[in-house]
Design an enzyme around this catalytic site. Sequence first.
Site, PDB file in Angstrom:
ATOM      1  N   ALA A  39       0.825  -1.216   0.000  1.00 49.06           N
ATOM      2  CA  ALA A  39       0.000   0.000   0.000  1.00 49.06           C
ATOM      3  C   ALA A  39       0.858   1.265   0.000  1.00 49.06           C
ATOM      4  O   ALA A  39       1.779   1.394   0.816  1.00 49.06           O
ATOM      5  CB  ALA A  39      -0.918   0.014   1.213  1.00 49.06           C
ATOM      6  N   GLY A  44       6.489   1.005   5.670  1.00 46.24           N
ATOM      7  CA  GLY A  44       7.393   0.079   4.978  1.00 46.24           C
ATOM      8  C   GLY A  44       7.454   0.340   3.483  1.00 46.24           C
ATOM      9  O   GLY A  44       8.536   0.315   2.878  1.00 46.24           O
ATOM     10  N   CYS A  45       6.314   0.585   2.890  1.00 49.37           N
ATOM     11  CA  CYS A  45       6.268   0.821   1.450  1.00 49.37           C
ATOM     12  C   CYS A  45       6.945   2.142   1.087  1.00 49.37           C
ATOM     13  O   CYS A  45       7.585   2.253   0.043  1.00 49.37           O
ATOM     14  CB  CYS A  45       4.825   0.782   0.949  1.00 49.37           C
ATOM     15  SG  CYS A  45       4.077  -0.854   1.185  1.00 49.37           S
ATOM     16  N   THR A  46       6.824   3.129   1.966  1.00 48.22           N
ATOM     17  CA  THR A  46       7.515   4.406   1.747  1.00 48.22           C
ATOM     18  C   THR A  46       9.021   4.201   1.817  1.00 48.22           C
ATOM     19  O   THR A  46       9.769   4.690   0.965  1.00 48.22           O
ATOM     20  CB  THR A  46       7.055   5.453   2.777  1.00 48.22           C
ATOM     21  OG1 THR A  46       5.660   5.693   2.584  1.00 48.22           O
ATOM     22  CG2 THR A  46       7.824   6.755   2.627  1.00 48.22           C
ATOM     23  N   ALA A  49      10.141   2.399  -1.392  1.00 44.57           N
ATOM     24  CA  ALA A  49      10.066   3.282  -2.563  1.00 44.57           C
ATOM     25  C   ALA A  49      11.178   4.331  -2.531  1.00 44.57           C
ATOM     26  O   ALA A  49      11.814   4.610  -3.563  1.00 44.57           O
ATOM     27  CB  ALA A  49       8.698   3.949  -2.636  1.00 44.57           C
TER      28      ALA A  49
END
Length: 154
Positions: A39, A44-46, A49
């Site tokens: 998401a 974590g995804c930030t 990325a």
Amino acid sequence: MKLEPGDAAPDFTLPAADGATVSLEQYRGRRVILYFYPAAMTPGCTKQACDFRDSLASLGSAGLAVLGVSKDTPAKLAKFVERDALTFPLLSDPALEVHKAYDAYGEKMMYGKTTVGVIRSTFVIDADGKIEKALYNVKATGHVARLRRELGVD
């Protein structure tokens, strides 16, 4: 069924955060890092990325393009791109068709419980469209550094 090195990478065409349409076919002749994340704008995804963003110059110098895929809408992805100054395409797969083609959606363990959801996964696809590396259940933190080491990217 999990993809293995040597398998043909499933083709796809998906909308990107900027409104463009991106297909894997556009990248034929180049190596691609295709990663699936749960998401946009989550911690974590930030982290993942931003690690890809910060490594983009050296990955590009090594002939690698980066594409991120999530189930988020293009509008949410556009906010993610803007907020974190992301400089590679983020693609929207709300129907999870591409996630499933890469076996990046299904049962996974989360906090000791079995759930169904996006499996954080990364694929390196060679210039001919074949899977070079298939990494499932990767950790967000440290993943890009590990990938760079494995690919010999300084």
